[in-house]
Design a protein around this motif. Structure first.
Motif, PDB file in Angstrom:
ATOM      1  N   MET A  79       0.846  -1.197   0.000  1.00  0.00           N
ATOM      2  CA  MET A  79       0.000   0.000   0.000  1.00  0.00           C
ATOM      3  C   MET A  79       0.884   1.250   0.000  1.00  0.00           C
ATOM      4  N   ASN A  80       0.477   2.267  -0.758  1.00  0.00           N
ATOM      5  CA  ASN A  80       1.269   3.491  -0.870  1.00  0.00           C
ATOM      6  C   ASN A  80       1.275   4.283   0.437  1.00  0.00           C
ATOM      7  N   LYS A  81       2.359   5.072   0.611  1.00  0.00           N
ATOM      8  CA  LYS A  81       2.571   5.756   1.889  1.00  0.00           C
ATOM      9  C   LYS A  81       2.522   7.280   1.770  1.00  0.00           C
ATOM     10  N   LEU A  82       1.881   7.873   2.766  1.00  0.00           N
ATOM     11  CA  LEU A  82       1.791   9.328   2.893  1.00  0.00           C
ATOM     12  C   LEU A  82       2.437   9.755   4.207  1.00  0.00           C
ATOM     13  N   LEU A  83       3.348  10.726   4.135  1.00  0.00           N
ATOM     14  CA  LEU A  83       3.986  11.285   5.327  1.00  0.00           C
ATOM     15  C   LEU A  83       3.486  12.709   5.541  1.00  0.00           C
ATOM     16  N   ILE A  84       3.022  12.986   6.762  1.00  0.00           N
ATOM     17  CA  ILE A  84       2.442  14.292   7.105  1.00  0.00           C
ATOM     18  C   ILE A  84       3.223  14.908   8.255  1.00  0.00           C
ATOM     19  N   VAL A  85       3.623  16.163   8.116  1.00  0.00           N
ATOM     20  CA  VAL A  85       4.171  16.899   9.256  1.00  0.00           C
ATOM     21  C   VAL A  85       3.293  18.128   9.473  1.00  0.00           C
ATOM     22  N   GLY A  86       2.967  18.396  10.739  1.00  0.00           N
ATOM     23  CA  GLY A  86       2.112  19.546  11.038  1.00  0.00           C
ATOM     24  C   GLY A  86       1.705  19.540  12.501  1.00  0.00           C
ATOM     25  N   THR A  87       0.835  20.455  12.846  1.00  0.00           N
ATOM     26  CA  THR A  87       0.414  20.592  14.241  1.00  0.00           C
ATOM     27  C   THR A  87      -0.678  19.585  14.601  1.00  0.00           C
ATOM     28  N   VAL A  88      -0.565  19.059  15.803  1.00  0.00           N
ATOM     29  CA  VAL A  88      -1.663  18.356  16.470  1.00  0.00           C
ATOM     30  C   VAL A  88      -1.951  19.214  17.688  1.00  0.00           C
ATOM     31  N   ASN A 102      11.490  26.191   8.838  1.00  0.00           N
ATOM     32  CA  ASN A 102      12.691  25.526   9.341  1.00  0.00           C
ATOM     33  C   ASN A 102      12.391  24.074   9.731  1.00  0.00           C
ATOM     34  N   VAL A 103      11.210  23.845  10.322  1.00  0.00           N
ATOM     35  CA  VAL A 103      10.787  22.485  10.674  1.00  0.00           C
ATOM     36  C   VAL A 103      10.551  21.673   9.405  1.00  0.00           C
ATOM     37  N   GLN A 104       9.917  22.296   8.412  1.00  0.00           N
ATOM     38  CA  GLN A 104       9.670  21.612   7.139  1.00  0.00           C
ATOM     39  C   GLN A 104      10.984  21.218   6.462  1.00  0.00           C
ATOM     40  N   LEU A 105      11.973  22.098   6.525  1.00  0.00           N
ATOM     41  CA  LEU A 105      13.287  21.811   5.945  1.00  0.00           C
ATOM     42  C   LEU A 105      13.975  20.654   6.676  1.00  0.00           C
ATOM     43  N   LYS A 106      13.869  20.639   8.000  1.00  0.00           N
ATOM     44  CA  LYS A 106      14.470  19.558   8.796  1.00  0.00           C
ATOM     45  C   LYS A 106      13.861  18.208   8.442  1.00  0.00           C
ATOM     46  N   LEU A 107      12.553  18.197   8.192  1.00  0.00           N
ATOM     47  CA  LEU A 107      11.908  16.945   7.808  1.00  0.00           C
ATOM     48  C   LEU A 107      12.421  16.472   6.442  1.00  0.00           C
ATOM     49  N   MET A 108      12.524  17.380   5.493  1.00  0.00           N
ATOM     50  CA  MET A 108      12.945  17.008   4.139  1.00  0.00           C
ATOM     51  C   MET A 108      14.374  16.465   4.110  1.00  0.00           C
ATOM     52  N   GLU A 109      15.209  16.917   5.052  1.00  0.00           N
ATOM     53  CA  GLU A 109      16.592  16.428   5.128  1.00  0.00           C
ATOM     54  C   GLU A 109      16.657  14.934   5.464  1.00  0.00           C
ATOM     55  N   GLN A 110      15.568  14.397   6.035  1.00  0.00           N
ATOM     56  CA  GLN A 110      15.543  12.997   6.469  1.00  0.00           C
ATOM     57  C   GLN A 110      14.940  12.052   5.423  1.00  0.00           C
ATOM     58  N   ILE A 111      14.554  12.590   4.267  1.00  0.00           N
ATOM     59  CA  ILE A 111      13.932  11.771   3.226  1.00  0.00           C
ATOM     60  C   ILE A 111      15.009  11.140   2.349  1.00  0.00           C
ATOM     61  N   ASP A 112      14.945   9.812   2.197  1.00  0.00           N
ATOM     62  CA  ASP A 112      15.972   9.070   1.461  1.00  0.00           C
ATOM     63  C   ASP A 112      15.754   9.067  -0.046  1.00  0.00           C
ATOM     64  N   ASN A 144       7.717  36.717   8.520  1.00  0.00           N
ATOM     65  CA  ASN A 144       8.759  36.515   9.526  1.00  0.00           C
ATOM     66  C   ASN A 144       9.937  35.619   9.131  1.00  0.00           C
ATOM     67  N   THR A 145       9.738  34.714   8.174  1.00  0.00           N
ATOM     68  CA  THR A 145      10.829  33.781   7.836  1.00  0.00           C
ATOM     69  C   THR A 145      10.915  33.569   6.319  1.00  0.00           C
ATOM     70  N   MET A 146      10.924  34.656   5.571  1.00  0.00           N
ATOM     71  CA  MET A 146      10.858  34.563   4.113  1.00  0.00           C
ATOM     72  C   MET A 146      12.031  33.787   3.503  1.00  0.00           C
ATOM     73  N   ASN A 178       1.066  23.485   7.524  1.00  0.00           N
ATOM     74  CA  ASN A 178       1.407  24.861   7.890  1.00  0.00           C
ATOM     75  C   ASN A 178       2.208  24.905   9.197  1.00  0.00           C
ATOM     76  N   LEU A 179       3.512  25.150   9.043  1.00  0.00           N
ATOM     77  CA  LEU A 179       4.470  25.134  10.164  1.00  0.00           C
ATOM     78  C   LEU A 179       5.625  26.066   9.838  1.00  0.00           C
ATOM     79  N   ASP A 180       6.472  26.278  10.818  1.00  0.00           N
ATOM     80  CA  ASP A 180       7.721  27.009  10.595  1.00  0.00           C
ATOM     81  C   ASP A 180       8.491  26.340   9.452  1.00  0.00           C
TER      82      ASP A 180
END
Length: 301
Positions: free
Chosen positions: A1-10, A129-139, A156-158, A125-127
């Protein structure tokens, strides 16, 4: 089954509308994205953080939907992100009364080993910087990476926002954010300028006016589903992103035609979200309910 990865606020949301008021219900971008996407019979995981105050029954909601929650970090010495908002009479305007960032302030995402080569990624929708940190871990590059952001990060973080925009395939923002990000008054010209920053596609969310999918060579407009009464628009954009990602994970495609189809499914999914407070509109429906509204939208095209 195909996989979806989500990063965001809970998160916790307290919401006041002209007709009602709810206190500390389950909310957050990853929550709405994850529950909406789960309707498409895929494997998914949420990367997020909550505090010791987060109820176990809320965690159980994710588990029952088949969402991998191993990467939802629970900080025993912290409190969960909390947002309080109030809607005006027409429900198109809202005021943020309070935002308590809490454990999100120093959140560093950790992607589970079995989700480091997903088919689809949604950067909620997140900082940036957090989104960039997640992408660094993708193989391995996914079929499509979808980015949601907002004017706060543009203000604030353009620099970091532009970095993450350059790494994604699709950006999903509203019409005001297109104008701000592009610094152009024309929606289409602004969208085309944003495409030059890196993405292949942009979806412009326009609320009750529907949405527009734009690439360098194609444009597709999708109308909104005519909901009889909007009770709570808070999770609409994230439920839209969840429906979009759920469909694209299921078909494992990033073609313009399949993204068009995904937008129709996303529109149908989001229409259920606004009919109830919090996740109540999407938690109790089935995939076939979405299909029925998709059929209706297709007749409007």
């Amino acid at each position: 089954m195909n996989k979806l990865l989500i990063v965001g606020t809970v998160a916790f949301d307290s919401i006041e509308t002209p007709d009602n008021k709810v206190e500390k219900i389950l909310g957050g971008a990853a929550t709405h994205i994850g529950i909406s996407a789960s309707l498409f019979n895929i494997n998914s995981a949420i990367v997020s953080v909550v505090g010791r105050d987060f109820p176990s029954e809320y965690i159980e909601i994710f588990r029952k939907k088949g969402i991998d929650i191993t990467a939802i970090e629970i900080k025993e010495n912290g409190k969960t992100f909390f947002w309080v908002g109030k809607y005006a009479k027409n429900m198109n305007v809202r005021e943020t009364i309070k935002t308590e960032v809490n454990v999100l302030a120093d959140f560093s995402p950790i992607v589970p080993e079995n989700y480091r080569s997903p088919n689809v990624i949604v950067l909620g929708n997140l900082d940036p910087n957090v989104q960039l940190k997640l992408m660094e871990q993708i193989d391995k590059s996914p079929t499509i990476t979808i980015l949601d952001t907002m004017n706060f990060w543009m203000d604030n973080t353009m620099d970091n926002l532009k970095k993450i925009i350059s790494k994604v395939d699709l950006i999903c923002i509203n019409d005001e954010e297109v104008i701000q990000l592009s610094e152009l008054d024309s929606l289409i010209e602004g969208a085309k300028k944003i495409l030059k920053m890196g993405p292949d596609f942009i979806i412009v969310k326009r609320g009750s006016l529907g949405s527009i999918l734009i690439s360098q060579s194609n444009v597709f407009e999708c109308p909104a589903f005519p909901v009889k009464k909007v009770k709570d628009p808070t999770g609409a954009g994230d439920s839209f992103a969840g429906g979009l990602a759920g469909y694209l994970t299921k078909v494992n495609s990033s073609s313009f035609d399949e993204i068009k189809n995904a937008i129709i499914y996303a529109t149908a999914t989001a229409s259920f979200s606004v009919e109830e407070f919090g996740i109540n509109g999407i938690e109790k429906i089935q995939y076939n309910d979405i299909v029925r509204r998709v059929d209706f939208i297709n007749k409007l095209l």
